[in-house]
Design a protein around this motif. Structure first.
Motif, PDB file in Angstrom:
ATOM      1  N   ALA A 133       0.844  -1.194   0.000  1.00  0.00           N
ATOM      2  CA  ALA A 133       0.000   0.000   0.000  1.00  0.00           C
ATOM      3  C   ALA A 133       0.877   1.240   0.000  1.00  0.00           C
ATOM      4  N   VAL A 134       0.309   2.337  -0.473  1.00  0.00           N
ATOM      5  CA  VAL A 134       0.992   3.626  -0.404  1.00  0.00           C
ATOM      6  C   VAL A 134       0.112   4.587   0.385  1.00  0.00           C
ATOM      7  N   LEU A 135       0.746   5.311   1.309  1.00  0.00           N
ATOM      8  CA  LEU A 135       0.055   6.328   2.096  1.00  0.00           C
ATOM      9  C   LEU A 135       0.262   7.672   1.409  1.00  0.00           C
ATOM     10  N   ILE A 136      -0.835   8.327   1.052  1.00  0.00           N
ATOM     11  CA  ILE A 136      -0.779   9.594   0.325  1.00  0.00           C
ATOM     12  C   ILE A 136      -1.372  10.683   1.217  1.00  0.00           C
ATOM     13  N   PRO A 137      -0.564  11.659   1.642  1.00  0.00           N
ATOM     14  CA  PRO A 137      -1.069  12.698   2.554  1.00  0.00           C
ATOM     15  C   PRO A 137      -2.185  13.527   1.920  1.00  0.00           C
ATOM     16  N   ALA A 138      -3.015  14.084   2.761  1.00  0.00           N
ATOM     17  CA  ALA A 138      -4.103  14.955   2.296  1.00  0.00           C
ATOM     18  C   ALA A 138      -3.524  16.162   1.561  1.00  0.00           C
ATOM     19  N   ALA A 175      -7.905  -1.151  11.419  1.00  0.00           N
ATOM     20  CA  ALA A 175      -7.108  -0.986  10.196  1.00  0.00           C
ATOM     21  C   ALA A 175      -6.148   0.196  10.325  1.00  0.00           C
ATOM     22  N   LEU A 176      -6.623   1.286  10.905  1.00  0.00           N
ATOM     23  CA  LEU A 176      -5.750   2.453  11.089  1.00  0.00           C
ATOM     24  C   LEU A 176      -4.631   2.154  12.086  1.00  0.00           C
ATOM     25  N   HIS A 177      -4.952   1.427  13.138  1.00  0.00           N
ATOM     26  CA  HIS A 177      -3.911   1.036  14.108  1.00  0.00           C
ATOM     27  C   HIS A 177      -2.836   0.186  13.432  1.00  0.00           C
ATOM     28  N   GLU A 178      -3.272  -0.760  12.600  1.00  0.00           N
ATOM     29  CA  GLU A 178      -2.320  -1.639  11.918  1.00  0.00           C
ATOM     30  C   GLU A 178      -1.494  -0.867  10.888  1.00  0.00           C
ATOM     31  N   VAL A 227       1.986  -4.776   3.806  1.00  0.00           N
ATOM     32  CA  VAL A 227       0.614  -5.060   4.242  1.00  0.00           C
ATOM     33  C   VAL A 227       0.567  -6.512   4.717  1.00  0.00           C
ATOM     34  N   PRO A 228       0.780  -6.736   6.013  1.00  0.00           N
ATOM     35  CA  PRO A 228       0.752  -8.103   6.543  1.00  0.00           C
ATOM     36  C   PRO A 228      -0.657  -8.688   6.484  1.00  0.00           C
ATOM     37  N   PRO A 229      -0.796  -9.992   6.712  1.00  0.00           N
ATOM     38  CA  PRO A 229      -2.087 -10.668   6.508  1.00  0.00           C
ATOM     39  C   PRO A 229      -3.271 -10.037   7.239  1.00  0.00           C
ATOM     40  N   LEU A 230      -3.111  -9.653   8.511  1.00  0.00           N
ATOM     41  CA  LEU A 230      -4.237  -9.067   9.237  1.00  0.00           C
ATOM     42  C   LEU A 230      -4.698  -7.773   8.583  1.00  0.00           C
ATOM     43  N   LEU A 231      -3.759  -6.906   8.257  1.00  0.00           N
ATOM     44  CA  LEU A 231      -4.113  -5.639   7.625  1.00  0.00           C
ATOM     45  C   LEU A 231      -4.743  -5.874   6.250  1.00  0.00           C
ATOM     46  N   ARG A 232      -4.230  -6.843   5.530  1.00  0.00           N
ATOM     47  CA  ARG A 232      -4.794  -7.167   4.214  1.00  0.00           C
ATOM     48  C   ARG A 232      -6.272  -7.533   4.330  1.00  0.00           C
ATOM     49  N   GLU A 233      -6.614  -8.367   5.295  1.00  0.00           N
ATOM     50  CA  GLU A 233      -8.012  -8.767   5.461  1.00  0.00           C
ATOM     51  C   GLU A 233      -8.880  -7.606   5.931  1.00  0.00           C
ATOM     52  N   LEU A 234      -8.320  -6.746   6.765  1.00  0.00           N
ATOM     53  CA  LEU A 234      -9.077  -5.578   7.219  1.00  0.00           C
ATOM     54  C   LEU A 234      -9.387  -4.634   6.060  1.00  0.00           C
ATOM     55  N   LEU A 235      -8.422  -4.434   5.167  1.00  0.00           N
ATOM     56  CA  LEU A 235      -8.651  -3.561   4.016  1.00  0.00           C
ATOM     57  C   LEU A 235      -9.685  -4.159   3.072  1.00  0.00           C
ATOM     58  N   ARG A 236      -9.645  -5.462   2.913  1.00  0.00           N
ATOM     59  CA  ARG A 236     -10.645  -6.110   2.064  1.00  0.00           C
ATOM     60  C   ARG A 236     -12.034  -6.040   2.691  1.00  0.00           C
ATOM     61  N   GLU A 237     -12.098  -6.214   3.990  1.00  0.00           N
ATOM     62  CA  GLU A 237     -13.376  -6.141   4.701  1.00  0.00           C
ATOM     63  C   GLU A 237     -13.931  -4.719   4.689  1.00  0.00           C
ATOM     64  N   ALA A 238     -13.035  -3.739   4.713  1.00  0.00           N
ATOM     65  CA  ALA A 238     -13.464  -2.343   4.853  1.00  0.00           C
ATOM     66  C   ALA A 238     -14.382  -1.891   3.732  1.00  0.00           C
ATOM     67  N   VAL A 239     -14.132  -2.369   2.500  1.00  0.00           N
ATOM     68  CA  VAL A 239     -14.941  -1.879   1.380  1.00  0.00           C
ATOM     69  C   VAL A 239     -16.359  -2.434   1.399  1.00  0.00           C
TER      70      VAL A 239
END
Length: 254
Positions: free
Chosen positions: A63-68, A134-137, A103-115
């Motif tokens: 993933a890439v984090l893009i600032p506001a 997800a934000l904590h991870e 993006v480790p496995p837990l974060l990956r599943e959280l991002l998929r669940e988020a949508v």
């Protein structure tokens, strides 16, 4: 939410808005900016994010984090994304520059669940907990050295842009100096002043980053190495491991 324009939900009174988007091959998002900070994750395919001060290569499953507020363009190669758009006040830890992260496995599943979260999710329910976790991870996600600073000088930046389109590490610096009508020593001094990197390591990194989408698509290492101008796959693998700490096989898309 899937394949929904951000501007239709940007004003929701929720700290996080999650959208999944599928892009056609070779799609380019022209330069734009978001009011919210963006977490852009590629489920499939590779991306390159360009800003005024650099380029970030995003292999599959990173993933890439893009600032506001940061203007950026994105080049897509067979990409399906999962994005979080986050109110800046909710992520005071967010980086000031773009950053590619693991993006480790837990974060990956959280991002998929988020949508699949309802856009007007209950502020204290399960969906809110998924997005908060997800934000904590994301805050803990390991950064990856997949960025490449770009010079501001127009002539030098043009050379860098051309090089990024088809890097060859065996092209001598004297060729660049001749293009700029300067001495080779002047080229090296100007390049370091503009980018913070010496020319040789910058070009080696550019080659490795250029290789990532090809490796993800299954191109053999020997073929990638030859296209970049390496004497053999061993030399390329050594440079790859030196930069990223893992062999090229770690970035296969399968």
């Amino acid at each position: 939410m899937r394949n929904v324009p951000l501007d239709t939900v940007d004003d929701l009174d929720r700290d996080v808005v999650a959208i999944g988007t599928d892009y056609p091959p070779g799609h380019v998002l022209a330069e734009h900016r978001h009011r919210r900070a963006q977490v852009l994750y590629g489920v499939t395919g590779s991306m390159r994010v360009d800003t005024a001060d650099g380029a970030w290569t995003v292999p599959p499953h990173r993933a890439v984090l893009i600032p506001a507020g940061v203007p950026h363009a994105v080049r897509m190669d067979g990409v399906s994304t999962r994005s979080l758009y986050v109110e800046p006040r909710a992520v005071p830890w967010f980086p000031a520059r773009c950053r590619v992260v693991e993006v480790p496995p837990l974060l990956r599943e959280l991002l998929r669940e988020a949508v699949d979260v309802e856009p007007r999710y209950a502020p204290r329910g399960r969906d809110a907990a998924v997005l908060t976790l997800a934000l904590h991870e994301l805050r803990r996600a390991a950064p990856l050295p997949l960025d490449l600073p770009l010079p501001a000088d127009p002539a030098l930046r043009r050379l860098c842009t051309e090089f990024l389109a088809g890097p060859r590490i065996d092209v001598r610096p004297s060729v660049w100096a001749a293009r700029l009508h300067v001495a080779e020593r002047t080229l090296h001094r100007r390049f370091r002043a503009e980018t913070g990197l010496a020319l040789a390591p910058w070009r080696r990194r550019a080659g490795v980053l250029h290789a990532l989408p090809q490796l993800a698509a299954g191109t053999p290492v020997a073929e990638v190495a030859a296209a970049l101008g390496y004497a053999g796959p061993g030399a390329f693998t050594t440079m790859f491991h030196r930069l990223l700490g893992v062999p090229p096989s770690e970035f296969r898309g399968d």
